[in-house]
Design a protein around this motif. Structure first.
Motif, PDB file in Angstrom:
ATOM      1  N   PHE A 165      63.665  -7.286  21.343  1.00 17.90           N
ATOM      2  CA  PHE A 165      63.032  -7.165  20.029  1.00 17.90           C
ATOM      3  C   PHE A 165      63.315  -8.407  19.195  1.00 17.90           C
ATOM      4  N   VAL A 166      62.338  -8.767  18.375  1.00 22.09           N
ATOM      5  CA  VAL A 166      62.451  -9.980  17.560  1.00 22.09           C
ATOM      6  C   VAL A 166      62.269  -9.636  16.086  1.00 22.09           C
ATOM      7  N   TYR A 167      62.788 -10.510  15.240  1.00 22.19           N
ATOM      8  CA  TYR A 167      62.514 -10.410  13.814  1.00 22.19           C
ATOM      9  C   TYR A 167      61.157 -11.048  13.517  1.00 22.19           C
ATOM     10  N   ALA A 168      60.429 -10.435  12.583  1.00 18.53           N
ATOM     11  CA  ALA A 168      59.122 -10.971  12.197  1.00 18.53           C
ATOM     12  C   ALA A 168      59.261 -12.248  11.379  1.00 18.53           C
ATOM     13  N   ASP A 169      60.286 -12.314  10.522  1.00 19.75           N
ATOM     14  CA  ASP A 169      60.566 -13.507   9.724  1.00 19.75           C
ATOM     15  C   ASP A 169      62.036 -13.473   9.351  1.00 19.75           C
ATOM     16  N   ASP A 170      62.448 -14.266   8.368  1.00 19.16           N
ATOM     17  CA  ASP A 170      63.877 -14.330   8.046  1.00 19.16           C
ATOM     18  C   ASP A 170      64.207 -13.657   6.711  1.00 19.16           C
ATOM     19  N   VAL A 171      63.445 -12.609   6.380  1.00 16.76           N
ATOM     20  CA  VAL A 171      63.666 -11.856   5.146  1.00 16.76           C
ATOM     21  C   VAL A 171      64.100 -10.427   5.494  1.00 16.76           C
ATOM     22  N   PHE A 172      65.097  -9.893   4.755  1.00 15.51           N
ATOM     23  CA  PHE A 172      65.631  -8.548   5.005  1.00 15.51           C
ATOM     24  C   PHE A 172      66.185  -8.427   6.426  1.00 15.51           C
ATOM     25  N   LEU A 173      67.113  -9.316   6.752  1.00 16.59           N
ATOM     26  CA  LEU A 173      67.741  -9.299   8.067  1.00 16.59           C
ATOM     27  C   LEU A 173      68.916  -8.341   8.131  1.00 16.59           C
ATOM     28  N   GLY A 174      69.393  -7.894   6.983  1.00 13.55           N
ATOM     29  CA  GLY A 174      70.649  -7.158   6.946  1.00 13.55           C
ATOM     30  C   GLY A 174      71.789  -8.145   6.801  1.00 13.55           C
ATOM     31  N   THR A 175      72.046  -8.921   7.849  1.00 14.19           N
ATOM     32  CA  THR A 175      72.969 -10.050   7.770  1.00 14.19           C
ATOM     33  C   THR A 175      72.130 -11.248   7.290  1.00 14.19           C
ATOM     34  N   ASP A 176      72.031 -11.396   5.984  1.00 16.61           N
ATOM     35  CA  ASP A 176      70.926 -12.106   5.345  1.00 16.61           C
ATOM     36  C   ASP A 176      70.643 -13.524   5.852  1.00 16.61           C
ATOM     37  N   ASN A 177      71.693 -14.362   5.936  1.00 19.84           N
ATOM     38  CA  ASN A 177      71.424 -15.738   6.380  1.00 19.84           C
ATOM     39  C   ASN A 177      71.973 -15.999   7.776  1.00 19.84           C
ATOM     40  N   ASN A 178      71.851 -15.020   8.630  1.00 25.11           N
ATOM     41  CA  ASN A 178      72.190 -15.121  10.047  1.00 25.11           C
ATOM     42  C   ASN A 178      71.549 -16.379  10.643  1.00 25.11           C
ATOM     43  N   PRO A 179      72.339 -17.362  11.097  1.00 24.88           N
ATOM     44  CA  PRO A 179      71.762 -18.647  11.518  1.00 24.88           C
ATOM     45  C   PRO A 179      70.954 -18.595  12.800  1.00 24.88           C
ATOM     46  N   LEU A 185      61.532 -20.077  13.213  1.00 25.35           N
ATOM     47  CA  LEU A 185      60.121 -19.701  13.273  1.00 25.35           C
ATOM     48  C   LEU A 185      59.941 -18.186  13.300  1.00 25.35           C
ATOM     49  N   PRO A 186      58.875 -17.678  12.693  1.00 22.28           N
ATOM     50  CA  PRO A 186      58.589 -16.231  12.775  1.00 22.28           C
ATOM     51  C   PRO A 186      58.455 -15.767  14.226  1.00 22.28           C
ATOM     52  N   TYR A 187      58.902 -14.564  14.493  1.00 17.20           N
ATOM     53  CA  TYR A 187      58.760 -13.907  15.794  1.00 17.20           C
ATOM     54  C   TYR A 187      59.386 -14.703  16.951  1.00 17.20           C
ATOM     55  N   SER A 188      60.367 -15.537  16.649  1.00 14.82           N
ATOM     56  CA  SER A 188      60.979 -16.336  17.712  1.00 14.82           C
ATOM     57  C   SER A 188      62.384 -15.873  18.084  1.00 14.82           C
ATOM     58  N   SER A 189      63.040 -15.124  17.202  1.00  9.24           N
ATOM     59  CA  SER A 189      64.456 -14.826  17.400  1.00  9.24           C
ATOM     60  C   SER A 189      64.693 -13.392  17.859  1.00  9.24           C
ATOM     61  N   ALA A 190      65.189 -13.271  19.090  1.00  8.09           N
ATOM     62  CA  ALA A 190      65.666 -11.978  19.595  1.00  8.09           C
ATOM     63  C   ALA A 190      67.155 -11.924  19.271  1.00  8.09           C
ATOM     64  N   ASP A 191      67.458 -11.319  18.155  1.00  5.76           N
ATOM     65  CA  ASP A 191      68.813 -11.322  17.605  1.00  5.76           C
ATOM     66  C   ASP A 191      69.656 -10.230  18.247  1.00  5.76           C
ATOM     67  N   VAL A 192      70.908 -10.550  18.569  1.00  8.52           N
ATOM     68  CA  VAL A 192      71.778  -9.580  19.229  1.00  8.52           C
ATOM     69  C   VAL A 192      72.094  -8.398  18.309  1.00  8.52           C
ATOM     70  N   ASP A 246      66.209 -17.368  21.702  1.00  4.65           N
ATOM     71  CA  ASP A 246      64.896 -17.828  21.246  1.00  4.65           C
ATOM     72  C   ASP A 246      63.878 -17.451  22.319  1.00  4.65           C
ATOM     73  N   VAL A 247      62.877 -16.658  21.961  1.00  4.25           N
ATOM     74  CA  VAL A 247      61.884 -16.207  22.947  1.00  4.25           C
ATOM     75  C   VAL A 247      60.647 -17.101  22.975  1.00  4.25           C
ATOM     76  N   ASN A 248      60.650 -18.141  22.149  1.00  4.56           N
ATOM     77  CA  ASN A 248      59.480 -19.022  22.036  1.00  4.56           C
ATOM     78  C   ASN A 248      59.465 -20.025  23.194  1.00  4.56           C
ATOM     79  N   VAL A 249      59.285 -19.489  24.411  1.00  7.48           N
ATOM     80  CA  VAL A 249      59.264 -20.303  25.628  1.00  7.48           C
ATOM     81  C   VAL A 249      57.875 -20.203  26.246  1.00  7.48           C
ATOM     82  N   LYS A 250      57.206 -21.352  26.335  1.00  6.49           N
ATOM     83  CA  LYS A 250      55.843 -21.363  26.869  1.00  6.49           C
ATOM     84  C   LYS A 250      55.538 -22.735  27.441  1.00  6.49           C
ATOM     85  N   THR A 251      54.916 -22.760  28.602  1.00  8.46           N
ATOM     86  CA  THR A 251      54.507 -24.030  29.198  1.00  8.46           C
ATOM     87  C   THR A 251      53.185 -24.485  28.564  1.00  8.46           C
TER      88      THR A 251
END
Length: 410
Positions: A165-179, A185-192, A246-251
């Motif tokens: 699962f990924v975050y849609a953007d970097d707003v309302f993460l819970g852990t707000d400024n999780n690096p 980028l939107p929809y790129s981070s599969a956060d643990v 980071d799930v943003n992997v594409k050839t």
């Protein structure tokens, strides 16, 4: 309980039940506020973990009337969020009761759905209702809305390539400024953090499916598939850590180039050590070997500190101790919920003395704050234990009671 434990539990017992609020404005049911700085506001994971903490307080200091009040607020939290569900299943991360036509936490201003704790929240509310002798709630509970909420996650915040699962953007993460998410980028981070919570959420939904005679197998299969994906892609054998990806992997193929070996890897590791790297150990994702290796690595991780657990390792370039709100700073400050997750990682894997140490370190800054301000704060300095942000905040601090209760029950 020793004298210090008793003092903290007494304060939590006295103050945390003041967080319960009556139905108000568009919040049609009773609910929980995190503290005075967040009055008239219902937050997603904050309210769930506050219910967890307050339930532990009541086990240490039983009170039938307070338990009834908590049961109604827990159920009210869930029903208020389900009230705000949009047609496609989206539920916001927070609701302000006293703001008309409030779009602060909804799309397109904020695209992340309510963090995956709502099914667990419902199960906890059911447990409290049963303990209080309340009846017939299952006959009217809208289970289909919970199913629709999780289906939204699979439609909008699930990456098929990785199974994470990924975050849609970097707003309302819970852990707000999780690096691993903030500024990316939107929809790129599969956060643990997100994926660990979802493991527990899918397990809870499996239990709810049994209760309501729904498709239990669907949720169990999804639960197992996510656990497998986390172990396959997030576990780092060399570092003995679970890392966000980071799930943003594409050839990118052009007319002339990149027709040969493609980018065959599913994700790229975001190797930043944070407290949330230990969350897979809390929810049964890690096997015994991985759990032991991860816990052995804690002492050299830069996460440990005199007052428990830094939210980001002191060795990371993102490490920062500037007090900040909007976003709240989770780049190194100590938050009781971060201490609680690492406590739980140690405790649930049999490292009782390590768990006890984190509980005592948490106790040390809480009692220092009480003696100095007669209240508790949102976060704390990892080296001094001094208040870091926002006094009159009890929400996550109630989880100290969970630590005390688990150790007492041994």
């Amino acid at each position: 309980m020793n004298e210090t434990e008793q003092r903290i539990i007494d304060v939590l017992d006295e103050q945390s039940f003041k967080l319960t609020a009556k139905e108000n404005g568009k919040l049609r049911y009773p609910f929980l506020q995190p503290g005075i700085p967040y009055k008239n506001t219902l937050w997603d994971w904050d309210s769930f973990f506050t219910v967890e903490g307050m339930s532990a307080v009541l086990k240490l200091k039983p009170n039938a009337e307070k338990k009834k009040s908590l049961a109604k607020a827990a159920m009210g939290n869930v029903l208020n969020f389900l009230d705000m569900q949009e047609d496609d299943g989206f539920i916001p991360c927070m609701i302000r009761s006293d703001v008309e036509n409030d779009d602060y936490a909804t799309r397109p201003r904020a695209n992340n759905a309510h963090k995956p704790v709502l099914s667990r929240h419902a199960l906890k509310a059911f447990e409290l209702y049963d303990e209080c002798g309340f009846k017939d709630y299952l006959n009217v509970f809208p289970i289909e809305k919970l199913e629709k909420y999780l289906e939204y996650y699979y439609k909008e915040q699930f990456n098929e390539q990785s199974g994470l699962f990924v975050y849609a953007d970097d707003v309302f993460l819970g852990t707000d400024n999780n690096p691993t998410v903030f500024g990316r980028l939107p929809y790129s981070s599969a956060d643990v953090f997100l994926n660990s919570l979802m493991v527990a959420e899918l397990e809870a939904m499996t239990e709810l499916a049994k209760i309501f005679n729904r498709d239990e197998k669907l949720w169990k299969n999804r639960h197992n598939a996510l656990k497998n994906a986390i172990n396959e892609l997030m576990w780092d054998e060399k570092d003995c850590f679970y890392y966000s990806q980071d799930v943003n992997v594409k050839t990118h193929i052009t007319e002339y180039f990149n027709h040969g070996l493609p980018a065959f890897w599913k994700t790229t590791p975001l190797k930043i050590k944070m407290f949330s790297c230990y969350m897979p150990l809390c929810f049964g994702v890690a096997d015994e070997k991985r759990a032991a290796a991860a816990l052995d690595a804690f002492s050299e991780s830069g996460l440990n500190c005199p007052y428990g657990v830094r939210t980001v390792s002191k060795y990371e370039r993102a490490y920062n101790l500037e007090p900040s709100g909007n976003p709240s700073n989770w780049l190194g400050a100590v938050w009781t919920i971060a201490n609680y997750f690492v406590f739980e990682a140690f405790f649930s894997n049999g490292r009782i003395e390590d768990a006890r140490r984190i509980k005592e370190q948490t106790e040390a800054y809480l009692i220092k704050d009480l003696e100095k301000t007669r209240s508790l704060s949102e976060s704390y300095h990892p080296d001094t234990g001094e208040k870091f942000l926002n006094n009159d905040f009890f929400s996550f601090n109630t989880l100290y009671a969970c630590m005390a209760l688990k150790l007492q029950n041994l």
